[in-house]
Design an enzyme around this catalytic site. Structure first.
Site, PDB file in Angstrom:
ATOM      1  CE  LYS A  22      62.339  -0.930  70.579  1.00  0.00           C
ATOM      2  NZ  LYS A  22      62.559   0.016  71.709  1.00  0.00           N
ATOM      3  CE1 TYR A  33      64.080  -3.960  69.567  1.00  0.00           C
ATOM      4  CE2 TYR A  33      64.244  -3.720  67.182  1.00  0.00           C
ATOM      5  CZ  TYR A  33      64.546  -3.282  68.458  1.00  0.00           C
ATOM      6  OH  TYR A  33      65.304  -2.150  68.629  1.00  0.00           O
TER       7      TYR A  33
END
Length: 248
Positions: free
Chosen positions: A157, A153
């Site tokens: 991102k 993640y």
């Protein structure tokens, strides 16, 4: 805010965060094209907007598939829509640590969170350039700024934020801007109780982020007042990035 009505494509439109975004966009007078892997969810999102007096349409897309993104472009154009704004909200949070990941699980997060937005921008960006106006808004995360215990993640991102900064050069002088909204913990069904407790105890404002706050910032970025905001990571986090140990 005074704003010209635009047509906004929202990916991940069936998600908990995107519903607040959809509502704010529609109330500002924009037409919302709700796209999601979950076709029924996209339809419900569009129906909710229409029931509240807004304008919307729904489409299915799997941003992890280049072919599916191309089909989305064809379907949107066939329906007579010109996309003025791309809002990349499709994303996945894989709660796996380093030792728990395999190549497939890590790649899935990268495909959805990073490569998917790239594909959507590549599909709809050139038409914005031709018309001389456009907005690309990527929903990133403070995890891309500070790091996060879930590496797929955080890495995806961070890549998404840097993608936006990098594309500023591609769109230089075209009337198209590219920005990232980086939320902290957003109030969606995905948020577990322990995280809510940590927010209350550790975030300087003590508040979880309402999805409509994300929508309000997106609405502002679409206005001409925001025409010189470009290549920015815009944090909505209650000051959480000042406390890197937030999720220790």
């Amino acid at each position: 805010m005074n704003t010209t009505p635009r047509t906004v494509l929202v990916t991940g439109a069936a998600g908990g965060m995107a519903r607040g975004v959809n509502a704010r966009l529609a109330r500002a007078g924009h037409t919302v094209l709700c796209a999601d892997f979950d076709a029924d969810g996209a339809r419900r999102a569009a129906e909710t907007i229409i029931a509240d007096g807004g304008a919307a349409a729904d489409f299915r897309v799997d941003v992890a598939s280049a072919e599916s993104v191309h089909r989305l472009g064809d379907a949107v154009r066939a329906a007579g829509h010109e996309v003025d704004v791309v809002l990349n909200a499709a994303g996945v949070l894989d709660r796996r640590y380093l030792v728990d990941h395999d190549d497939e699980s890590f790649d899935r997060a990268i495909q959805i969170n990073l490569v998917g937005p790239f594909r959507v921008i590549q599909e709809f960006g050139p038409a914005m350039v031709e018309r001389g106006w456009g907005r690309i808004i990527n929903v990133s995360s403070i995890a891309g700024v500070t790091g996060y215990p879930y590496p797929s993640y955080a890495a995806s991102k961070a890549g998404l934020s840097n993608l936006g900064r990098s594309l500023v050069k591609d769109f230089r002088g075209t009337g198209v801007t590219v920005n990232a909204i980086c939320p902290g913990v957003v109030d969606t069904p995905m948020v577990i109780d322990e995280v809510r407790r940590q927010v209350a105890a550790k975030v300087p404002t003590g508040q979880i982020i309402d999805p409509e706050e994300i929508g309000a910032l997106a609405v502002f970025l679409i206005t001409d007042d925001a025409r010189n905001i470009n290549g920015a990571d815009l944090l909505i986090d209650g000051g959480a990035t000042r406390f890197y140990e937030l999720f220790d």
